[in-house]
Design a protein around this motif. Structure first.
Motif, mmCIF file in Angstrom:
data_model
loop_
_atom_site.group_PDB
_atom_site.id
_atom_site.type_symbol
_atom_site.label_atom_id
_atom_site.label_comp_id
_atom_site.label_asym_id
_atom_site.label_seq_id
_atom_site.Cartn_x
_atom_site.Cartn_y
_atom_site.Cartn_z
ATOM 1 N N UNK A 129 3.915 6.043 -5.033
ATOM 2 C CA UNK A 129 4.796 5.558 -6.390
ATOM 3 C C UNK A 129 5.046 6.842 -7.159
ATOM 4 N N UNK A 130 4.242 7.824 -7.121
ATOM 5 C CA UNK A 130 4.481 9.166 -7.980
ATOM 6 C C UNK A 130 5.517 9.792 -7.215
ATOM 7 N N UNK A 131 5.785 9.988 -5.995
ATOM 8 C CA UNK A 131 6.809 10.728 -5.245
ATOM 9 C C UNK A 131 8.024 9.941 -5.501
ATOM 10 N N UNK A 132 8.352 8.709 -5.441
ATOM 11 C CA UNK A 132 9.592 7.720 -5.474
ATOM 12 C C UNK A 132 9.813 7.712 -6.919
ATOM 13 N N UNK A 166 11.350 8.360 -18.337
ATOM 14 C CA UNK A 166 12.182 7.783 -17.267
ATOM 15 C C UNK A 166 11.261 7.808 -16.096
ATOM 16 N N UNK A 167 10.553 9.119 -15.743
ATOM 17 C CA UNK A 167 9.743 9.125 -14.819
ATOM 18 C C UNK A 167 8.527 8.444 -14.669
ATOM 19 N N UNK A 168 7.741 8.220 -15.689
ATOM 20 C CA UNK A 168 6.620 7.410 -16.006
ATOM 21 C C UNK A 168 7.040 5.831 -15.850
ATOM 22 N N UNK A 169 8.301 5.435 -16.258
ATOM 23 C CA UNK A 169 8.587 4.110 -16.089
ATOM 24 C C UNK A 169 9.001 3.800 -14.553
ATOM 25 N N UNK A 170 9.869 4.729 -13.763
ATOM 26 C CA UNK A 170 9.970 4.410 -12.492
ATOM 27 C C UNK A 170 8.413 4.324 -11.796
ATOM 28 N N UNK A 171 7.475 5.430 -12.054
ATOM 29 C CA UNK A 171 6.400 5.380 -11.540
ATOM 30 C C UNK A 171 5.612 4.055 -11.538
ATOM 31 N N UNK A 172 5.554 3.557 -12.650
ATOM 32 C CA UNK A 172 5.049 2.460 -13.188
ATOM 33 C C UNK A 172 5.572 1.117 -12.460
ATOM 34 N N UNK A 173 6.841 1.058 -12.388
ATOM 35 C CA UNK A 173 7.628 -0.047 -11.542
ATOM 36 C C UNK A 173 7.121 -0.039 -10.139
ATOM 37 N N UNK A 174 7.361 1.242 -9.465
ATOM 38 C CA UNK A 174 6.734 1.074 -8.208
ATOM 39 C C UNK A 174 5.492 0.713 -7.881
ATOM 40 N N UNK A 175 4.243 1.025 -8.775
ATOM 41 C CA UNK A 175 2.962 0.724 -8.781
ATOM 42 C C UNK A 175 2.718 -0.659 -8.922
ATOM 43 N N UNK A 176 3.275 -1.359 -10.013
ATOM 44 C CA UNK A 176 3.339 -2.713 -10.127
ATOM 45 C C UNK A 176 4.075 -3.566 -9.000
ATOM 46 N N UNK A 177 5.056 -3.065 -8.394
ATOM 47 C CA UNK A 177 5.502 -3.579 -7.256
ATOM 48 C C UNK A 177 4.797 -3.717 -5.901
ATOM 49 N N UNK A 193 13.433 9.068 -8.060
ATOM 50 C CA UNK A 193 14.317 8.383 -8.955
ATOM 51 C C UNK A 193 14.942 8.852 -10.497
ATOM 52 N N UNK A 194 13.740 9.543 -10.973
ATOM 53 C CA UNK A 194 14.042 10.063 -12.396
ATOM 54 C C UNK A 194 14.940 11.382 -11.994
ATOM 55 N N UNK A 195 14.614 12.079 -10.961
ATOM 56 C CA UNK A 195 15.673 13.164 -10.708
ATOM 57 C C UNK A 195 17.010 12.787 -10.506
ATOM 58 N N UNK A 196 17.169 11.813 -9.731
ATOM 59 C CA UNK A 196 18.418 11.278 -9.444
ATOM 60 C C UNK A 196 19.152 10.626 -10.748
ATOM 61 N N UNK A 197 18.481 10.196 -11.631
ATOM 62 C CA UNK A 197 18.910 9.727 -12.860
ATOM 63 C C UNK A 197 19.273 11.009 -13.689
ATOM 64 N N UNK A 198 18.460 12.087 -13.633
ATOM 65 C CA UNK A 198 18.698 13.215 -14.289
ATOM 66 C C UNK A 198 20.263 13.834 -13.852
ATOM 67 N N UNK A 199 20.280 13.780 -12.479
ATOM 68 C CA UNK A 199 21.722 14.339 -11.922
ATOM 69 C C UNK A 199 22.699 13.562 -12.265
ATOM 70 N N UNK A 200 22.621 12.188 -12.515
ATOM 71 C CA UNK A 200 23.823 11.298 -13.156
ATOM 72 C C UNK A 200 24.041 11.587 -14.474
ATOM 73 N N UNK A 201 22.952 11.829 -15.280
ATOM 74 C CA UNK A 201 23.320 12.314 -16.663
ATOM 75 C C UNK A 201 24.004 13.931 -16.716
ATOM 76 N N UNK A 243 0.844 -1.094 -0.018
ATOM 77 C CA UNK A 243 0.039 0.098 -0.027
ATOM 78 C C UNK A 243 0.860 1.290 0.019
ATOM 79 N N UNK A 244 1.930 1.328 0.767
ATOM 80 C CA UNK A 244 2.617 2.588 0.726
ATOM 81 C C UNK A 244 3.568 2.568 -0.532
ATOM 82 N N UNK A 245 3.858 1.792 -1.401
ATOM 83 C CA UNK A 245 4.483 1.702 -2.584
ATOM 84 C C UNK A 245 3.413 2.215 -3.659
ATOM 85 N N UNK A 246 2.170 1.798 -3.656
ATOM 86 C CA UNK A 246 1.224 2.257 -4.382
ATOM 87 C C UNK A 246 0.794 3.915 -4.061
#
Length: 89
Positions: free
Chosen positions: A27-30, A54-65, A34-42, A21-24
């Motif tokens: 999921x948007x905040x997480x 990338x942000x949509x992908x990470x959000x979907x991953x957390x929602x599915x998990x 994660x997308x912002x940390x990826x942006x900094x790494x780039x 439930x917490x991940x669901x």
């Protein structure tokens, strides 16, 4: 002894369910974090569409998990209830 095992099932199920439930819920905040940390790494400059994907992908991953963990938690609790009812007879 059986009651102790059933209580353990409830505890594991509740932990999985609450984590799901917490991940669901977050999921948007997480996904954004994660997308912002990826942006900094780039190096801080990428195309906007790449960041959005990338942000949509990470959000979907957390929602599915979260959904999977919540489902596993619910199934574990139902299994515990079944075991408890099965031993009462």
């Amino acid at each position: 002894m059986k009651r102790e095992k059933t209580n353990r099932l409830y505890t594991v199920g509740a932990c999985l369910g609450i984590t799901g439930i917490l991940l669901i819920v977050f999921s948007i905040d997480l996904g954004t974090a994660f997308a912002e940390s990826w942006l900094i790494a780039q190096g801080g400059s990428v195309e906007t569409s790449a960041f959005d994907r990338r942000e949509q992908s990470y959000t979907t991953n957390f929602l599915v998990m979260g959904s999977i963990l919540f489902g596993l938690g619910l199934a574990t609790i139902i299994l515990g209830l079944y075991k408890m009812l099965d031993h009462e007879e």
